[in-house]
Design a protein around this motif. Structure first.
Motif, PDB file in Angstrom:
ATOM      1  N   VAL A 176      -4.183  -4.316  -4.495  1.00  0.00           N
ATOM      2  CA  VAL A 176      -3.191  -3.298  -4.166  1.00  0.00           C
ATOM      3  C   VAL A 176      -1.867  -4.000  -3.885  1.00  0.00           C
ATOM      4  O   VAL A 176      -1.846  -5.010  -3.185  1.00  0.00           O
ATOM      5  CB  VAL A 176      -3.661  -2.516  -2.906  1.00  0.00           C
ATOM      6  CG1 VAL A 176      -2.503  -1.832  -2.220  1.00  0.00           C
ATOM      7  CG2 VAL A 176      -4.747  -1.509  -3.289  1.00  0.00           C
ATOM      8  N   TYR A 178       0.821  -1.212   0.000  1.00  0.00           N
ATOM      9  CA  TYR A 178       0.000   0.000   0.000  1.00  0.00           C
ATOM     10  C   TYR A 178       0.855   1.263   0.000  1.00  0.00           C
ATOM     11  O   TYR A 178       0.433   2.314  -0.480  1.00  0.00           O
ATOM     12  CB  TYR A 178      -0.953   0.004   1.190  1.00  0.00           C
ATOM     13  CG  TYR A 178      -1.939   1.144   1.130  1.00  0.00           C
ATOM     14  CD1 TYR A 178      -2.850   1.222   0.085  1.00  0.00           C
ATOM     15  CD2 TYR A 178      -1.934   2.150   2.088  1.00  0.00           C
ATOM     16  CE1 TYR A 178      -3.742   2.268   0.000  1.00  0.00           C
ATOM     17  CE2 TYR A 178      -2.835   3.205   2.007  1.00  0.00           C
ATOM     18  CZ  TYR A 178      -3.728   3.262   0.968  1.00  0.00           C
ATOM     19  OH  TYR A 178      -4.610   4.311   0.870  1.00  0.00           O
ATOM     20  N   CYS A 223       1.246   2.471  -3.566  1.00  0.00           N
ATOM     21  CA  CYS A 223       0.020   2.405  -4.335  1.00  0.00           C
ATOM     22  C   CYS A 223      -0.085   3.575  -5.331  1.00  0.00           C
ATOM     23  O   CYS A 223       0.127   4.729  -4.966  1.00  0.00           O
ATOM     24  CB  CYS A 223      -1.115   2.507  -3.311  1.00  0.00           C
ATOM     25  SG  CYS A 223      -2.679   1.964  -3.872  1.00  0.00           S
TER      26      CYS A 223
END
Lengths: 426, 426
Positions: A316, A68, A71
């Motif tokens: 993700v 993440y 991302c």
């Protein structure tokens, strides 16, 4: 647990091609849906969202929490190079407990603020960081299966377990800790056996993970048939197998006795797909990721209409966003390109089918553990999203179905309230 | 006009493969960029956006204002059926001045609030409603070319001009009104000759529109090679032509003396593409629309790197959103699917190339009228967007290039300020 009712316009999908729209009151008791009525039940608190549309909570069947942090960047490579250049160096940082704590705090904060109520999540190969993630998810009120990764080959020394035996010992330590914390089979956040994918997990390690899955009675997840280069590599690494999925199934990590989620399944040949169906393997369709990492377009409409179990995954950070409404819209969009360029025998997905996959489709994985997820029906988990589409107002009045469509496609609505298993998270 | 400076982190693209990142002060004088410096110019007001990224305003080369009312819905049909079932009935409502005024007020409000500073816009076939749209756009401070559509065949009676002669008379009335309002060649909002597309515009009408474009010295726009069914139909309708584009070029509506925007160009054969390049036709690449209306994936990377003029279009409401940052991300994503499934000789687009197309690429159309658009260089229009990516914060520090990428991909940032030709619109 609270007893209360929600008032609003409820949308759910009892079947893949059926959008049910009801105005009224949904009762929550003990975290479960406990009756829908057109008039307010007496003596119960009403949370009044008149005028708002309310959908079941969304289920993210596949994503990588440690990714993440980057991302929406690193969007220029195919899968195998992307892993080596971006992913492994980042995930290696999670050896540091402070880094893991901070990184996962951003992930969990934003997952809590997203439309996702349940997820199947890859952590890293680090046991302690994986436990940290599980604790944070539980603290946030989310439901999830979480995997400590098994990786003993084909990644840099800094991000690889030294041997299958060492990796299996750590996996056992992780599962024993979960047992001690009473999360092995109970509570909203539980462990899931997770060989990263066949290229990163030796035969010995995979065999041991299969044995642990059965010994501890926990489910499994991995990646399958995502990229042509990856598939060719698996064939080289596993000379005895007829298809990629057999590198998992020969060790009992492909459904059947061990409930299993397999991400992608873009290029699954017929015999692989047949075994997926027979073993009730859950397919995580990840259309945003499959674009970004230049993988392709999975035959999700074929799977959904053909009786496979299929849900959606944000994947993700191959996928650029945690927002499953965006993933729903993208699933419809790329299915149109698949129709145009690959297979005109299968009509594109509809938004109703996308909602089905994102709710009861993926939620059906929890049925393997006795929980009903993804519909507004009695006995189902009270997972609900109150969607504010006021910012999308236009001159025209829209039906509830159109309002859902606009919310997913336009990306500018607001999540006004969110309930997971009857708890109000937002 | 104001004189002031903006302070922040400026990103622009002097070439398609070059992202320029500069920290400092950009001076605005008389609506134009008038010098970049690392220290504040003396005696000039500073609008301080330290820490924010600032890009040129985005240019939307193709969209349909009256379709905005159903944006994000009606996503289940191919082009020709979509036009008949959704588009023509809605556009027909714009015969009613009150309906047009209200519908365009929503469109203009949201376009003003979007990242778009300049656009080439299709209205409807109604002269008065088209003038209404032009007035509203001017009132909002946006720059645009706007087209009253020419349509005399193959649509319902309720939404078709009775004859080519009648349509040409209305077009002349429209252009004369623009001349009287002094917008024919001056001001930010000007007229553009707009045969809807060959199937809706007879040869006689098309010939007359070409004559009017030259007589009034105004540019032109239309659709080209979007859908296989459409292309086959054009070949039937125009038996003398070798390719779709010739149905425009034979009447002088294909670049050369008349600056022209052609939307889509997905299936343009080599001879059509060669004429586009020779005549400097501006290509409007509309990747979101091309997914939604099940058209395909245009070879945008090939056009951009091969010397064609190319910008981006939202193509609302085939495209689901006015947000060109979403269109940029989608352009990159579908170019990857094109690489995977159609043509591995052309690498996917990058986000820098997408920004180039959305700014100076499309902005170059204004060069045909003596305006420089799309860069932060002296003499260019002072069109600028201040982007707030604070909501996207994560544990990691991101470069300016990565911040742009995340802003475009994640869709959850905020447009903090917007300047068009030196005027602060937001």
């Amino acid at each position: 647990m609270n007893t209360f009712t929600l008032k609003g316009t409820f949308l759910d999908t009892p079947a893949p091609d059926t959008l049910r729209v009801r105005e009224g009151y949904l009762l929550c008791e003990n975290g479960l849906c406990a009756g829908f009525s057109e008039t307010a039940p007496a003596g119960v608190e009403v949370l009044d969202y008149t005028g708002k549309i309310i959908t079941p909570g969304l289920v993210d069947l596949h994503l990588h929490a440690p990714q993440y942090s980057y991302c929406g960047t690193a969007m220029d490579l195919e899968l195998l190079d992307w892993l080596q250049q971006y992913t492994y160096p980042e995930e290696a940082h999670y050896a540091d407990p402070a880094y893991a704590r901070l990184g996962y705090s951003y992930f969990v904060r934003d997952l809590k603020n997203s439309a996702t109520t349940r997820a199947c999540i890859f952590a890293t190969l680090h046991t302690d960081a994986t436990l940290e993630l599980m604790h944070q998810l539980r603290g946030a009120g989310l439901s999830a299966f979480v995997g400590k990764l098994g990786m003993d080959r084909n990644s840099p020394d800094s991000y690889r377990e030294p041997s299958a035996a060492a990796g299996l010992a750590e996996t056992r330590r992780w599962l024993d800790t979960c047992r001690a914390e009473n999360t092995l089979h109970a509570g909203p956040v539980r462990p899931m056996i997770t060989p990263r994918f066949t290229p990163s997990t030796s035969d010995e390690y995979m065999r041991g993970l299969g044995e642990l899955a059965r010994e501890y009675n926990v489910p499994a997840q991995s990646h399958l048939s995502e990229n042509p280069g990856e598939i060719a590599w698996v064939a080289e690494l596993c000379p005895g197998t007829k298809f990629y999925g057999e590198s998992y199934s020969r060790y009992g990590l492909f459904g059947g006795g061990v409930p299993t989620v397999m991400a992608h399944c873009i290029y699954s040949p017929d015999d692989e797909a047949a075994l997926m169906k027979q073993n009730r393997v859950m397919i995580a369709h990840c259309p945003t990721s499959n674009e970004n990492v230049i993988a392709g377009i999975a035959p999700a409409a074929h799977y959904l209409r053909g009786g496979w179990r299929v849900g959606l995954g944000s994947d993700v950070a191959g996928g650029q966003t945690l927002d499953l409404f965006t993933v729903m819209a993208t699933a419809v969009q790329v299915s149109k390109l698949r129709w145009r360029y690959i297979d005109q025998s299968e009509k594109p997905l509809t938004m109703v089918e996308a909602l089905y996959m994102a709710t009861v489709g993926g939620g059906d994985f929890w049925a393997d553990f006795g929980e009903k997820v993804g519909l507004f029906e009695d006995g189902y988990a009270f997972d609900a999203l109150v969607l504010d589409d006021d910012p999308l107002k236009n001159m025209r009045a829209f039906s509830a179905a159109e309002r859902l469509e606009r919310y997913a496609y336009l990306g500018k609505g607001k999540l006004t309230a969110k309930f997971a298993a009857g708890e109000k998270l937002l």
